[in-house]
Design a protein around this motif. Structure first.
Motif, PDB file in Angstrom:
ATOM      1  N   THR A  24      37.608  25.466  64.338  1.00 32.83           N
ATOM      2  CA  THR A  24      37.296  26.300  63.171  1.00 32.83           C
ATOM      3  C   THR A  24      37.933  27.673  63.287  1.00 32.83           C
ATOM      4  N   LEU A  25      37.776  28.320  64.424  1.00 33.53           N
ATOM      5  CA  LEU A  25      38.332  29.663  64.589  1.00 33.53           C
ATOM      6  C   LEU A  25      39.859  29.635  64.528  1.00 33.53           C
ATOM      7  N   GLU A  26      40.468  28.610  65.098  1.00 32.58           N
ATOM      8  CA  GLU A  26      41.928  28.507  65.036  1.00 32.58           C
ATOM      9  C   GLU A  26      42.403  28.252  63.615  1.00 32.58           C
ATOM     10  N   ALA A  27      41.650  27.455  62.850  1.00 31.02           N
ATOM     11  CA  ALA A  27      41.989  27.235  61.438  1.00 31.02           C
ATOM     12  C   ALA A  27      41.884  28.545  60.657  1.00 31.02           C
ATOM     13  N   CYS A  28      40.871  29.356  60.975  1.00 32.69           N
ATOM     14  CA  CYS A  28      40.731  30.668  60.328  1.00 32.69           C
ATOM     15  C   CYS A  28      41.922  31.561  60.670  1.00 32.69           C
ATOM     16  N   HIS A  29      42.317  31.544  61.940  1.00 34.94           N
ATOM     17  CA  HIS A  29      43.431  32.379  62.376  1.00 34.94           C
ATOM     18  C   HIS A  29      44.724  31.979  61.663  1.00 34.94           C
ATOM     19  N   ARG A  30      44.955  30.670  61.530  1.00 35.52           N
ATOM     20  CA  ARG A  30      46.152  30.194  60.828  1.00 35.52           C
ATOM     21  C   ARG A  30      46.138  30.591  59.361  1.00 35.52           C
ATOM     22  N   ALA A  31      44.944  30.625  58.768  1.00 31.34           N
ATOM     23  CA  ALA A  31      44.826  30.909  57.333  1.00 31.34           C
ATOM     24  C   ALA A  31      45.070  32.377  57.003  1.00 31.34           C
ATOM     25  N   LEU A  32      44.881  33.256  57.976  1.00 31.20           N
ATOM     26  CA  LEU A  32      44.964  34.688  57.719  1.00 31.20           C
ATOM     27  C   LEU A  32      46.392  35.210  57.824  1.00 31.20           C
ATOM     28  N   ARG A  33      46.715  36.172  57.002  1.00 27.99           N
ATOM     29  CA  ARG A  33      47.987  36.868  57.139  1.00 27.99           C
ATOM     30  C   ARG A  33      47.879  37.852  58.311  1.00 27.99           C
ATOM     31  N   PRO A  34      49.003  38.343  58.835  1.00 29.79           N
ATOM     32  CA  PRO A  34      48.937  39.333  59.917  1.00 29.79           C
ATOM     33  C   PRO A  34      48.069  40.529  59.512  1.00 29.79           C
ATOM     34  N   GLY A  35      47.155  40.899  60.373  1.00 31.96           N
ATOM     35  CA  GLY A  35      46.242  41.996  60.069  1.00 31.96           C
ATOM     36  C   GLY A  35      45.033  41.597  59.250  1.00 31.96           C
ATOM     37  N   ASP A  40      36.773  20.714  55.247  1.00 31.37           N
ATOM     38  CA  ASP A  40      36.154  20.868  56.560  1.00 31.37           C
ATOM     39  C   ASP A  40      36.622  22.188  57.168  1.00 31.37           C
ATOM     40  N   MET A  41      35.697  23.015  57.618  1.00 30.61           N
ATOM     41  CA  MET A  41      36.079  24.316  58.164  1.00 30.61           C
ATOM     42  C   MET A  41      36.940  24.194  59.420  1.00 30.61           C
ATOM     43  N   ARG A  42      36.923  23.033  60.058  1.00 27.09           N
ATOM     44  CA  ARG A  42      37.721  22.850  61.272  1.00 27.09           C
ATOM     45  C   ARG A  42      39.191  22.560  60.980  1.00 27.09           C
ATOM     46  N   SER A  43      39.502  22.223  59.724  1.00 24.88           N
ATOM     47  CA  SER A  43      40.870  21.768  59.446  1.00 24.88           C
ATOM     48  C   SER A  43      41.338  22.131  58.045  1.00 24.88           C
ATOM     49  N   PHE A  44      40.802  23.184  57.466  1.00 25.85           N
ATOM     50  CA  PHE A  44      41.136  23.534  56.091  1.00 25.85           C
ATOM     51  C   PHE A  44      42.521  24.167  56.008  1.00 25.85           C
ATOM     52  N   GLY A  45      43.093  24.118  54.822  1.00 22.34           N
ATOM     53  CA  GLY A  45      44.351  24.785  54.553  1.00 22.34           C
ATOM     54  C   GLY A  45      44.187  25.742  53.390  1.00 22.34           C
ATOM     55  N   VAL A  46      45.156  26.623  53.209  1.00 23.22           N
ATOM     56  CA  VAL A  46      45.111  27.612  52.133  1.00 23.22           C
ATOM     57  C   VAL A  46      46.440  27.615  51.395  1.00 23.22           C
TER      58      VAL A  46
END
Length: 235
Positions: free
Chosen positions: A118-129, A86-92
């Motif tokens: 969803t956007l917060e999950a994307c933010h958590r998944a990304l490395r700085p930058g 789910d894009m709202r709660s995915f992990g990497v």
């Protein structure tokens, strides 16, 4: 999408230039690339072919099964991990260099809570930058007014505005509720045996500055806003 996954690729064609746009971003990313709403792999497979290390996430198993077959046929299964999620709660498994949400899939989030999740999950998944890239409809008021003026029994070929291959075998009835910003598309697709399969898709449209506020609330800074995949000016 479950009802017509096997007919999806024959009846949709994406948006001109979208594959090339996302492939170029994936090639530039130095690290894991996550695609949300990977579907049948229309974009994820070319990104993997271009050398990107991909994680594709989708909520529909029937679409993912086609994507896995496509990845095997293209010889990129080792570079493209496809998982149900789910894009709202995915992990990497590791911080990502790039997260993408192609083909307006973000619009499946029907509430502000879903959008922010969803956007917060994307933010958590990304490395700085890291970078998030997505595309959505620019709501067309005249088009939506036309939808609201159609009767419930009005069906027409699913038009090119949706990225579909128009034809009598792929028809839709379109409705829009402005107070909720939600469009409902009733779809019927005729399979090879002549049988009509029916489904519906609901999308919540997002306006330009509304999208900017959502991104800011989730911790993002907008680097670029384009009017098309040729990076033309937004109008």
């Amino acid at each position: 999408y479950h009802e017509w996954a096997d007919l999806y690729d024959a009846n949709t064609r994406g948006v001109p230039g979208d594959v090339e746009f996302y492939v170029e971003l994936a090639k530039q990313a130095d690290g894991l690339v996550v695609e949300l709403g990977a579907g049948t792999g229309r974009i994820a497979v070319p990104c993997a072919l271009a050398g990107a290390r991909m994680l594709g996430i989708d909520l529909e198993p029937a679409m993912l099964a086609i994507a896995r077959r496509r990845a095997e046929e293209a010889g990129v299964a080792s570079r493209l991990d496809l998982v149900e999620g789910d894009m709202r709660s995915f992990g990497v498994p590791e911080p990502a260099a790039l997260v993408t949400i192609p083909f307006r899939s973000f619009l499946h989030n029907l509430t502000t809570e879903d959008q922010l999740a969803t956007l917060e999950a994307c933010h958590r998944a990304l490395r700085p930058g890291g970078t998030l890239a997505l595309n959505v409809f620019n709501p067309d008021l005249a088009m939506m007014a036309r939808w609201m003026g159609k009767g419930s029994d009005h069906w027409e070929p699913f038009g090119a505005w949706q990225g579909a291959a128009p034809g009598e075998g792929f028809q839709a009835h379109q409705g829009y509720v402005p107070s909720a910003q939600i469009s409902t598309t009733q779809i019927r697709v005729r399979d090879a045996g002549g049988k009509w399969r029916k489904t519906s898709i609901r999308l919540r449209y997002v306006h330009r500055f509304e999208m900017g506020h959502l991104l800011a609330r989730a911790g993002f800074r907008v680097e670029a806003l384009y009017g098309g995949f040729d990076r033309s000016e937004f109008r």
